[in-house]
Scaffold this motif. Structure first.
Motif, mmCIF file in Angstrom:
data_model
loop_
_atom_site.group_PDB
_atom_site.id
_atom_site.type_symbol
_atom_site.label_atom_id
_atom_site.label_comp_id
_atom_site.label_asym_id
_atom_site.label_seq_id
_atom_site.Cartn_x
_atom_site.Cartn_y
_atom_site.Cartn_z
ATOM 1 N N GLY A 1 10.935 21.795 6.127
ATOM 2 C CA GLY A 1 12.099 22.561 5.699
ATOM 3 C C GLY A 1 13.382 21.776 5.888
ATOM 4 O O GLY A 1 14.214 21.686 4.976
ATOM 5 N N LYS A 2 13.550 21.197 7.056
ATOM 6 C CA LYS A 2 14.770 20.438 7.349
ATOM 7 C C LYS A 2 14.862 19.180 6.483
ATOM 8 O O LYS A 2 15.963 18.779 6.071
ATOM 9 C CB LYS A 2 14.812 20.080 8.831
ATOM 10 N N ALA A 3 13.720 18.571 6.188
ATOM 11 C CA ALA A 3 13.718 17.387 5.319
ATOM 12 C C ALA A 3 14.204 17.759 3.927
ATOM 13 O O ALA A 3 14.975 17.025 3.293
ATOM 14 C CB ALA A 3 12.312 16.783 5.250
ATOM 15 N N ASP A 4 13.768 18.935 3.450
ATOM 16 C CA ASP A 4 14.218 19.403 2.139
ATOM 17 C C ASP A 4 15.704 19.740 2.151
ATOM 18 O O ASP A 4 16.405 19.519 1.155
ATOM 19 C CB ASP A 4 13.410 20.627 1.711
ATOM 20 N N PHE A 5 16.199 20.275 3.245
ATOM 21 C CA PHE A 5 17.629 20.576 3.338
ATOM 22 C C PHE A 5 18.454 19.293 3.220
ATOM 23 O O PHE A 5 19.490 19.263 2.548
ATOM 24 C CB PHE A 5 17.939 21.276 4.663
ATOM 25 N N GLU A 6 17.977 18.230 3.858
ATOM 26 C CA GLU A 6 18.677 16.950 3.767
ATOM 27 C C GLU A 6 18.657 16.427 2.339
ATOM 28 O O GLU A 6 19.650 15.894 1.836
ATOM 29 C CB GLU A 6 18.052 15.927 4.726
ATOM 30 N N SER A 7 17.529 16.584 1.661
ATOM 31 C CA SER A 7 17.426 16.157 0.261
ATOM 32 C C SER A 7 18.344 16.997 -0.623
ATOM 33 O O SER A 7 18.947 16.491 -1.569
ATOM 34 C CB SER A 7 15.974 16.282 -0.228
ATOM 35 N N ALA A 8 18.440 18.281 -0.304
ATOM 36 C CA ALA A 8 19.303 19.172 -1.078
ATOM 37 C C ALA A 8 20.753 18.719 -0.999
ATOM 38 O O ALA A 8 21.466 18.676 -2.013
ATOM 39 C CB ALA A 8 19.166 20.601 -0.558
ATOM 40 N N VAL A 9 21.189 18.378 0.200
ATOM 41 C CA VAL A 9 22.561 17.905 0.394
ATOM 42 C C VAL A 9 22.774 16.567 -0.310
ATOM 43 O O VAL A 9 23.819 16.325 -0.923
ATOM 44 C CB VAL A 9 22.881 17.790 1.900
ATOM 45 N N GLN A 10 21.772 15.711 -0.241
ATOM 46 C CA GLN A 10 21.866 14.395 -0.881
ATOM 47 C C GLN A 10 22.066 14.530 -2.398
ATOM 48 O O GLN A 10 22.835 13.779 -2.996
ATOM 49 C CB GLN A 10 20.601 13.587 -0.608
#
Length: 317
Positions: free
Chosen positions: A120-129
């Motif tokens: 989940g947190k990895a996807d959040f970082e990708s979302a921000v990127q």
């Protein structure tokens, strides 16, 4: 030429994995899409998924904004229907075709619900990127982390969103909203008053919340009234306002918000609004209205066993 071939291949893969078969028919597609949304509003999530699949089936070989929008609806319906793996597959297909920040965020939120925090947190970082200037992404991530008891981590995303450069009315609106979420109510009021001056009517809603949090209930009520009259009110916002009034014991005020939400053209959270309105009628002592709405509710949602038991209690009043 090579890029063209790759583009066609991607469209084909996306179509096979998410869409299905069919020929382009805009009217049919729109009809299926609208029916799917109607099913979602009625809590018929399995029927909604089928409708969205049929809508996508009308666009084989043509992947555009409308098809992606339908896929987002489909994934949401799948998740609400408890088909988590299917929802993940739909988000995976969207991301494979188009690294969409919203798809990363929503998939991350789904992973968090599943207890897969790392993913989940990895996807959040990708979302921000992929959505560095998208305020909604930062706010969505904050809300997801807060819901999963990680509010401090969520606030870091809000602080990062405040660093987005921009002085347009939309920027003032978002920065006011974010300041409110951070508990910085005076800053929130300052940003939101400016946004309101520039005809950002949604600012009135958040101003109401900020003034209330700052202890000015009169200004808060005035702003919320302006928001409801503005025509930009959403059923979700009105539900939240009603629930706040319920918590404060102001049941008649709560009913004003719940019923205003139910009167809107689009009411995706109709079931929650109706259940809350029934409760507000009961708490306020208006059992006749509670019974009337309960009959309407059970007609729309006949499988709600809890509501059936409550209806039995109401009939004795």
């Amino acid at each position: 030429m090579k890029k063209r071939i790759i583009s066609v291949m991607l469209a084909t893969v996306f179509a096979l994995s998410v869409i299905g078969c069919g020929t382009k028919d805009t009217k049919e597609q729109d009809a299926y899409r609208q029916y799917g949304i109607t099913c979602m509003e009625s809590g018929k999530y399995e029927d909604a998924v089928k409708a969205f699949q049929n809508a996508l089936g009308e666009s084989i070989g043509h992947i555009g904004e409308k098809e992606l929008d339908i896929c987002f609806y489909k994934a949401k319906a799948q998740a609400l229907d408890g088909k988590t793996k299917d929802a993940l597959a739909t988000y995976n297909a969207i991301i494979k075709y188009n690294k969409d920040a919203r798809a990363y965020y929503l998939r991350g939120d789904l992973y968090m619900d599943m207890g897969e925090e790392k993913k989940g947190k990895a996807d959040f970082e990708s979302a921000v990127q992929h959505g560095k200037k998208n305020y909604e992404i930062y706010i969505g991530i904050y809300e997801s982390l807060s819901r999963h008891e990680k509010k401090d981590e969520g606030q870091k995303y809000l602080s990062a969103a405040m660093e987005i450069k921009g002085d347009k009315p939309e920027d003032e609106l978002y920065k006011g909203r974010i300041s409110y979420l951070l508990g910085e109510n005076k800053d929130a009021i300052s940003y939101l008053e400016k946004a309101k001056e520039h005809k950002q009517m949604l600012a009135s809603y958040y101003l109401g919340l900020a003034y209330d949090a700052n202890g000015d209930s009169d200004k808060a009520k005035k702003c919320i009234a302006e928001y409801i009259k503005s025509g930009v009110a959403t059923s979700y916002d009105l539900y939240e306002l009603g629930m706040q009034e319920m918590q404060d014991g102001n049941y008649k005020n709560a009913l004003t918000y719940f019923n205003s939400g139910l009167e809107l053209e689009k009411v995706p959270n109709k079931q929650n609004l109706m259940k809350s309105a029934i409760a507000a009628y009961e708490y306020s002592g208006d059992f006749d209205s509670a019974k009337k709405m309960m009959k309407e509710y059970l007609k729309a949602y006949p499988d709600d066993e809890e509501a059936k038991h409550e209806n039995t209690f109401l009939e004795t009043r």
